[in-house]
Write a protein that holds these residues in place. Structure first.
Motif, mmCIF file in Angstrom:
data_model
loop_
_atom_site.group_PDB
_atom_site.id
_atom_site.type_symbol
_atom_site.label_atom_id
_atom_site.label_comp_id
_atom_site.label_asym_id
_atom_site.label_seq_id
_atom_site.Cartn_x
_atom_site.Cartn_y
_atom_site.Cartn_z
ATOM 1 N N ILE A 35 5.059 -2.826 6.804
ATOM 2 C CA ILE A 35 5.322 -3.540 7.888
ATOM 3 C C ILE A 35 4.156 -4.395 8.568
ATOM 4 O O ILE A 35 4.267 -5.336 9.024
ATOM 5 C CB ILE A 35 5.299 -2.227 9.067
ATOM 6 C CG1 ILE A 35 7.305 -1.914 8.972
ATOM 7 C CG2 ILE A 35 5.659 -2.771 10.752
ATOM 8 C CD1 ILE A 35 7.455 -0.905 9.485
ATOM 9 N N GLY A 36 3.150 -3.742 7.983
ATOM 10 C CA GLY A 36 2.017 -4.639 8.665
ATOM 11 C C GLY A 36 1.086 -5.355 7.969
ATOM 12 O O GLY A 36 1.631 -6.840 8.740
ATOM 13 N N MET A 39 4.810 -8.360 8.898
ATOM 14 C CA MET A 39 3.904 -9.161 10.089
ATOM 15 C C MET A 39 3.543 -9.825 10.032
ATOM 16 O O MET A 39 3.021 -10.884 10.567
ATOM 17 C CB MET A 39 3.988 -7.909 11.171
ATOM 18 C CG MET A 39 4.971 -6.805 11.827
ATOM 19 S SD MET A 39 4.481 -5.871 12.911
ATOM 20 C CE MET A 39 4.098 -7.003 14.182
ATOM 21 N N TYR A 42 4.276 -12.909 8.159
ATOM 22 C CA TYR A 42 5.404 -13.691 9.248
ATOM 23 C C TYR A 42 3.941 -14.278 9.941
ATOM 24 O O TYR A 42 4.852 -15.710 10.613
ATOM 25 C CB TYR A 42 6.181 -13.143 9.714
ATOM 26 C CG TYR A 42 7.140 -13.384 10.902
ATOM 27 C CD1 TYR A 42 7.939 -14.482 10.578
ATOM 28 C CD2 TYR A 42 6.895 -13.418 12.614
ATOM 29 C CE1 TYR A 42 8.616 -14.786 11.665
ATOM 30 C CE2 TYR A 42 7.199 -14.149 13.817
ATOM 31 C CZ TYR A 42 8.576 -14.540 12.903
ATOM 32 O OH TYR A 42 8.678 -15.507 14.569
ATOM 33 N N PHE A 43 3.467 -13.833 10.804
ATOM 34 C CA PHE A 43 2.551 -14.960 11.448
ATOM 35 C C PHE A 43 1.560 -16.321 11.295
ATOM 36 O O PHE A 43 1.867 -16.578 11.807
ATOM 37 C CB PHE A 43 1.544 -13.487 12.470
ATOM 38 C CG PHE A 43 2.341 -13.043 13.590
ATOM 39 C CD1 PHE A 43 2.986 -13.723 14.670
ATOM 40 C CD2 PHE A 43 2.100 -11.693 13.428
ATOM 41 C CE1 PHE A 43 3.315 -12.791 15.258
ATOM 42 C CE2 PHE A 43 2.862 -10.832 14.163
ATOM 43 C CZ PHE A 43 3.767 -11.382 15.196
ATOM 44 N N TYR A 46 4.256 -18.350 10.705
ATOM 45 C CA TYR A 46 5.029 -19.109 11.892
ATOM 46 C C TYR A 46 3.696 -19.679 12.591
ATOM 47 O O TYR A 46 3.868 -20.618 13.512
ATOM 48 C CB TYR A 46 4.867 -17.937 12.347
ATOM 49 C CG TYR A 46 6.068 -18.778 14.092
ATOM 50 C CD1 TYR A 46 7.107 -19.263 13.602
ATOM 51 C CD2 TYR A 46 5.085 -18.375 15.219
ATOM 52 C CE1 TYR A 46 8.094 -19.151 15.138
ATOM 53 C CE2 TYR A 46 5.997 -18.688 16.409
ATOM 54 C CZ TYR A 46 6.985 -19.340 16.178
ATOM 55 O OH TYR A 46 7.465 -19.581 17.250
#
Length: 556
Positions: A35-36, A39, A42-43, A46
Motif C-alpha cells: 500500500i505504501g 500511495m 501516486y503522490f 500527482y
C-alpha cells in the motif's frame, strides 16, 4: 493425571496462537509495504508540475575567465593565455627520454635533499632519513604551455605549466627511537608553475652555468603514504594537514623570489677570465695615401682585439692630414694572450657614405714581452693575406706603443669581466677645463616605419650634425658607430638630439624619408658619472628603443 492433561492443552493453544500471530504479522507487513509503494508512486506522479521550463543557456562569452577554467579545467595554458607557447615537441621529447631523465633527476634529488634533511632532522629528534628506493615511475610529466622572457642580461627565463600524475616508487626509511619504519609514497600528483632561469649564458656547452628554480605560486601536491601496508592518508584530518604543511614548507623555501640553485658549470672555467691589460698608444701615421680625389684624407684609427665582442676603440679624426699625430692612449682587457691579436685599421672619415679603409696590420700578443713597453712601426697593408699582390703597394706606416701587463691573482679588477667600463683619458691637446665627449650609437630595437624601415641615426649637437650608416630592411639594427666632440667646457647644460630616420632605397618622390622616433638626452649625467650606457624609449614610436653609450673624458 488431570493436571498433566491441562498443561498439554495449554501448550497446544500457545503454539496455535504463535503460528497465527506470525502469519498475521507477515501478511500485515506485506500489505503495508504494498500500500505504501502504491500511495508513494501516486503522490509522486500527482504532484509533478504540469509545465516544464527550458533550461537557461548562457553563451560562454558572458562568463569570466575563472568560471570558464572551473568548467573546463583541462584546457592547456597555451589556449587560455596567448603569451604561453605550445610545447608538444617537449612532451614528446620527455616521453622518449624519461627512463634516462628519471635516473638523472633522482640522482640530483638525492644530492640536493640529503644535506637539507641532515640540517632539518635534529629539530625533530630523528636519527636519520634514508632512501631505500627512489624512482619517479614510468609516467612522465606533461607541460601544458610555456612562457619565455627576454631580458638584457645573459640569462634565459622560462615559466612552464607543469602537470604530473605519476606512479613513483619512493621508499623512505626513518630511524628514530631504535626503530626503522619505512614510508612508501604512492599516487603522486603535482601541479606547479615554476620559473626556471638559466644563467649566466656562456660559450661552453651546455651554455649556462646554473639552473635557478622558483615557484610562482603554491604548488598542488597530492599523494598517498603507506606504513606497514596501511594508507596513512585515510586517517580523518591527516590528509589535509599533511598536504597543507607540504605546500607551506615548499613555498617558504622556493616561492619567488627564493630560488633553488643547481650548479652546472664552474663560471670561472666556463668563461675566459681576464688575465691582463694591454696599453696601446697610437702615436702617429706617416706617408698615408689619400683616398679623396680632391684634397687630403681625414684619417682615424680603429683598435680591436680578436675574439672580443666589445666595440672597437677609435682615435680622434685628423682632418686633411696625411701625416697625423694622435698620441692617444687606450686600455684593453686581454683574456688569452696566446691566441688574441691586436688589429690596427686606419680609415678615411667620410661625412656621407662608407668610410674608406686606408690600411691595416695585426700584432699577435704572444710576440709582446710582458711588462716591457715596445714601440712598433707597422707597414699598412690592404689585408692579411700574404699572397695578395696588393699588399706590395705602399700605403704608409703607423707608429704605436704597446705594453702588456698581466694581472696577478689578487689584482684582477672587479669590472674586468668582459664589459669594459674603464674611461680613457682625453688625448693630448684637449683644452684645459674641457674634455672629449664620445658618443657610441650601439643599436635600436622594434623600429617600424609606415612605408619602409631602412634606419640610420642623425645626431644633432651644438649646430653640428653627424649620421650613422643606413641599414636596409632592419627593424633591430646594430651600428656600433662612434662620434667624438672636443669641447672647451663640460656640457652640463646641453642636450643631444638623436633621431632615427628611414630613407627609401628606391628612386622616387613618394615617401623618400620618414622619422622612426627621436630622443633628447641631457648631458649633465654624462659629465657627473663619466659614462652612461642606456636604452631609451623613442618618442613618436610605438615600441622603438635606442641604445646609446656616452663618455666624458678629461686629461686628468
Amino acid at each position: 493425571m488431570r493436571i498433566g492433561l491441562g498443561r498439554i492443552a495449554r501448550r497446544t493453544r500457545g503454539v496455535r496462537m504463535g503460528i497465527v500471530s506470525a502469519i498475521a504479522g507477515t501478511f500485515g507487513f506485506g500489505v503495508g509495504v504494498s500500500i505504501g509503494l502504491v500511495m508513494g508512486y501516486y503522490f509522486f506522479i500527482y504532484f509533478q508540475p504540469s509545465t516544464v521550463e527550458d533550461p537557461k543557456v548562457r553563451p560562454l562569452i558572458e562568463r569570466d575567465s575563472k568560471s570558464l577554467q572551473e568548467m573546463l579545467p583541462e584546457i592547456p595554458m597555451w589556449v587560455k593565455n596567448p603569451d604561453h607557447d605550445r610545447v608538444d615537441w617537449l612532451n614528446k621529447f620527455i616521453e622518449l627520454m624519461w627512463p634516462y631523465l628519471d635516473k638523472a633527476i633522482c640522482k640530483t634529488v638525492k644530492t640536493i635533499a640529503e644535506p637539507i634533511i641532515k640540517e632539518q632532522i635534529p629539530k625533530y629528534k630523528i636519527d636519520a632519513v634514508e632512501f631505500d628506493a627512489l624512482s619517479l615511475g614510468s609516467l612522465p610529466p606533461t607541460f601544458q604551455g610555456m612562457k619565455v622572457y627576454a631580458t638584457d642580461d645573459k640569462e634565459l627565463i622560462m615559466e612552464p605549466s607543469l602537470k604530473w600524475a605519476g606512479n613513483p616508487n619512493i621508499h623512505v626509511a626513518v630511524k628514530a627511537f631504535g626503530m626503522r619504519p619505512t614510508v612508501q609514497v604512492i599516487d603522486l600528483q603535482v601541479f606547479a608553475s615554476p620559473r626556471i632561469t638559466l644563467k649566466p649564458l656562456v660559450p661552453s656547452f651546455p651554455c649556462f652555468c646554473q639552473i635557478l628554480v622558483s615557484l610562482m605560486e603554491k604548488p598542488h601536491v597530492d599523494f598517498g603514504l603507506k606504513v606497514l601496508g596501511a594508507d596513512l592518508m585515510s586517517i580523518p584530518g591527516l590528509y589535509r594537514f599533511v598536504q597543507e604543511t607540504i605546500k607551506d614548507q615548499v613555498a617558504n623555501m622556493y616561492l619567488w623570489p627564493k630560488t633553488l640553485v643547481v650548479p652546472v658549470l664552474d663560471p670561472s672555467k666556463a668563461m675566459k677570465r681576464p688575465v691582463g691589460m694591454l696599453n696601446v698608444k697610437v702615436i702617429r701615421a706617416m706617408k698615408l695615401k689619400k683616398k679623396d680625389l680632391l684634397g687630403a684624407s681625414d684619417p682615424y684609427v680603429k683598435l680591436k682585439l680578436t675574439e672580443d665582442k666589445l666595440p672597437s676603440k677609435k682615435t680622434a679624426i685628423k682632418y686633411k692630414n696625411l701625416n697625423p699625430e694622435w698620441n692617444q692612449e687606450f686600455h684593453m682587457v686581454v683574456k688569452d694572450p696566446e691566441s688574441q691579436a691586436l688589429e690596427v685599421i686606419v680609415y678615411d672619415w667620410e661625412q656621407v657614405g662608407k668610410h674608406d679603409k686606408m690600411g691595416m696590420n695585426v700584432v699577435p700578443l704572444k710576440e709582446i714581452t710582458p711588462e716591457e713597453p715596445r714601440v712598433m712601426t707597422l707597414e699598412l697593408l690592404k689585408n692579411m693575406d700574404p699572397n695578395d699582390p696588393q699588399n706590395e703597394k705602399s700605403r704608409g706606416q703607423i707608429m704605436i706603443e704597446l705594453e702588456y701587463k698581466p694581472f696577478k691573482d689578487d689584482h684582477v679588477p672587479a669590472d674586468a669581466d668582459g664589459d669594459e667600463k674603464m674611461i680613457e683619458k682625453a688625448p693630448e691637446g684637449t683644452p684645459e677645463g674641457g674634455g672629449l665627449l664620445v658618443v657610441i650609437i650601439h643599436q635600436a630595437e622594434d623600429l617600424e616605419g609606415k612605408h619602409h624601415t631602412n634606419p640610420s641615426v642623425r645626431v644633432l649637437f651644438r649646430g653640428e650634425e653627424k649620421k650613422t650608416k643606413s641599414l636596409k630592411k632592419n627593424r633591430d639594427p646594430r651600428w656600433d658607430e662612434e662620434f667624438s666632440y672636443t669641447l672647451e667646457d663640460p656640457p652640463t647644460n646641453d642636450r643631444m638630439h638623436f633621431e632615427v630616420v628611414s630613407t627609401s632605397s628606391r628612386l622616387g618622390l613618394l615617401h623618400p624619408k620618414e622619422t622612426l622616433g627621436y630622443v633628447d638626452i641631457q648631458l649633465a649625467d654624462v659629465v657627473s658619472n663619466k659614462r652612461i650606457n642606456e636604452k631609451y624609449n623613442l618618442i613618436d614610436s610605438r615600441n622603438g628603443k635606442l641604445q646609446v653609450e656616452m663618455q666624458w673624458r678629461t686629461s686628468s
